[in-house]
Design an enzyme around this catalytic site. Structure first.
Site, PDB file in Angstrom:
ATOM      1  CG  HIS A  20      -1.931  -1.068   1.235  1.00  0.00           C
ATOM      2  ND1 HIS A  20      -2.813  -1.274   0.202  1.00  0.00           N
ATOM      3  CD2 HIS A  20      -2.192  -2.042   2.145  1.00  0.00           C
ATOM      4  CE1 HIS A  20      -3.568  -2.325   0.478  1.00  0.00           C
ATOM      5  NE2 HIS A  20      -3.210  -2.808   1.646  1.00  0.00           N
TER       6      HIS A  20
ATOM      7  CG  ASP B 162      -4.942 -10.268   3.150  1.00  0.00           C
ATOM      8  OD1 ASP B 162      -4.610 -10.709   2.033  1.00  0.00           O
ATOM      9  OD2 ASP B 162      -4.636  -9.126   3.549  1.00  0.00           O
TER      10      ASP B 162
ATOM     11  CG  ASP C   1      -2.696  -8.567   0.612  1.00  0.00           C
ATOM     12  OD1 ASP C   1      -2.018  -8.891   1.595  1.00  0.00           O
ATOM     13  OD2 ASP C   1      -3.736  -7.872   0.699  1.00  0.00           O
TER      14      ASP C   1
ATOM     15  CG  HIS D 206      -6.387  -5.459   1.676  1.00  0.00           C
ATOM     16  ND1 HIS D 206      -5.910  -6.427   2.537  1.00  0.00           N
ATOM     17  CD2 HIS D 206      -7.535  -4.994   2.221  1.00  0.00           C
ATOM     18  CE1 HIS D 206      -6.731  -6.526   3.578  1.00  0.00           C
ATOM     19  NE2 HIS D 206      -7.735  -5.684   3.405  1.00  0.00           N
TER      20      HIS D 206
HETATM   21  C1  OKS Z   1      -9.666  -0.507   7.665  1.00  0.00           C
HETATM   22  C2  OKS Z   1      -8.907  -1.699   7.338  1.00  0.00           C
HETATM   23  C3  OKS Z   1      -7.533  -1.369   6.892  1.00  0.00           C
HETATM   24  C4  OKS Z   1      -7.047  -2.531   6.160  1.00  0.00           C
HETATM   25  C5  OKS Z   1      -5.603  -2.467   5.888  1.00  0.00           C
HETATM   26  C6  OKS Z   1      -5.273  -3.583   4.976  1.00  0.00           C
HETATM   27  C7  OKS Z   1      -3.936  -4.127   5.207  1.00  0.00           C
HETATM   28  C8  OKS Z   1      -3.629  -5.266   4.303  1.00  0.00           C
HETATM   29  N1  OKS Z   1     -10.333  -0.674   8.918  1.00  0.00           N
HETATM   30  N2  OKS Z   1      -3.186  -5.001   3.082  1.00  0.00           N
HETATM   31  O1  OKS Z   1      -2.829  -5.941   2.258  1.00  0.00           O
HETATM   32  O2  OKS Z   1      -3.727  -6.422   4.620  1.00  0.00           O
HETATM   33 ZN    ZN Z   2      -4.089  -7.386   2.632  1.00  0.00          ZN
END
Ligand code: OKS
Ligand code: ZN
Length: 343
Positions: free
Chosen positions: A160, A285, A196, A198
């Site tokens: 990110h 995830d 991932d 996300h």
């Molecule tokens: C908001 C959730 C934030 C999620 C962050 C994601 C982190 C992640 N309450 N990125 O791959 O796993």
């Molecule tokens: Zn993630």
């Protein structure tokens, strides 16, 4: 397959994550790594090494100097300003405001360099982020020296993080640093495949206009999932990078059938493009029991995904990203690596 791992990841352990209007113990916590290490050893993947010291040169090539300076000094400045708690962004530049004028006040700088307020910075965050990048770089070095593949057990994760913003638990984009280093070492075409849950918004941003690095990401659709403001299928790249950004957004409840079809499509396009090196943003995830995600993959599906990735037969660096179903993170991560080796 060799793993690169640094104990310094423990230096990053905020007390708090802002989640649902409450402060909770962060999902992205040090014990995640212990589960992966234990599983590696249990499965005989016990070639685990500390990384060499971080090489700042490729990090400086890719990232904004002001951002790096901010990460290095933020905690000191925050304390000097008399702030009592951990660093959490409360004010970010929004629609109608200046997006490019950097405040001098640390609270303002935090907002400028942050895109998501769940992620806290503490005294050890910068050191931990550097150790994470060092793992990625050593994994790259191992593959550049002739190994088929290597696993960087990165923590904190990276995908990110952009050239000048942290968020989503990420500070330095490890996978992007590896891709850049593959290029610097002579690979003409590098693909980054992000499995991932996300969207890898940071990685997409960093290579969006480039024709030497292809980015493909399988993720929860942005209408429904963090990072919410990027990751649509019509984001295909710009200029000479047009056509080299591949997003596969998928809706809540997506299971292995649809997910694997997206994976195969991405793999087909990476192969057709003629990539000569591969970086995997390895988050687990997408697992059915992940507490903050909504896909439905089983542990065996990760083995199968690893097999599909292995069939590309490319020099491959795996960089650890997310995965929060703590008991299963080790199993799922190592399943991908074992599937890859199996082919
Ligand atoms: C908001 C959730 C934030 C999620 C962050 C994601 C982190 C992640 N309450 N990125 O791959 O796993
Ligand atoms: Zn993630």
């Amino acid at each position: 397959m060799r793993t690169f791992y640094s104990e310094d990841h423990r230096l990053h352990f905020p007390q708090a994550e802002l989640s649902g209007g409450e402060f909770v113990t962060p999902f992205e916590r040090p014990s995640r790594v212990e589960y992966v290490l234990n599983r590696l050893r249990e499965r005989g993947l016990s070639d685990i090494m500390a990384p060499r010291p971080v090489d700042m040169a490729p990090i400086r090539t890719l990232l904004d100097p002001g951002y790096l300076c901010f990460l290095e000094t933020a905690w000191e400045e925050w304390k000097r300003e008399g702030m009592a708690g951990e660093i959490i962004a409360a004010n970010v530049p929004a629609r109608g405001m200046h997006l490019d004028r950097i405040p001098t006040n640390i609270d303002g700088k935090v907002g400028y360099y942050c895109h998501a307020s769940e992620t806290a910075i503490t005294s050890g965050t910068w050191a931990a982020a550097l150790s994470s990048a060092a793992c990625a770089q050593s994994a790259l070095g191992h593959v550049a020296a002739g190994a088929d593949a290597a696993f960087a057990l990165c923590r904190p994760p990276g995908h990110h993080a952009t050239a000048d913003q942290y968020g989503g638990y990420c500070f330095i984009n490890n996978a992007a640093v590896v891709a850049q280093m593959f290029r610097d070492k002579g690979a003409a075409r590098v693909a980054i495949l992000d499995i991932d849950f996300h969207h890898g918004n940071g990685t997409q941003n960093l290579f969006y206009d480039r024709d030497d690095v292809l980015f493909a990401s399988l993720h929860g659709a942005p209408q429904e999932a963090y990072p919410y403001f990027l990751g649509y299928a019509d984001e295909t790249g710009i200029g000479k990078g047009d056509g080299l950004n591949l997003n596969y957004p998928m809706t809540a409840g997506t299971g292995y059938g649809a997910w694997a079809a997206a994976l195969d499509d991405a793999i087909g396009k990476i192969t057709a493009w003629g990539a000569d090196a591969l970086v995997i943003s390895l988050g687990v995830d997408a697992y059915k029991d992940d507490p903050i995600s909504f896909f439905k993959l089983d542990s065996d599906d990760f083995t199968n995904a690893g097999r599909r990735i292995g069939r590309m037969k490319l020099p491959t660096v795996f960089c650890m990203e997310g995965g929060y179903a703590i008991e299963a993170v080790g199993i799922n991560t190592v399943n991908v690596l074992e599937g890859f080796k199996d082919i």
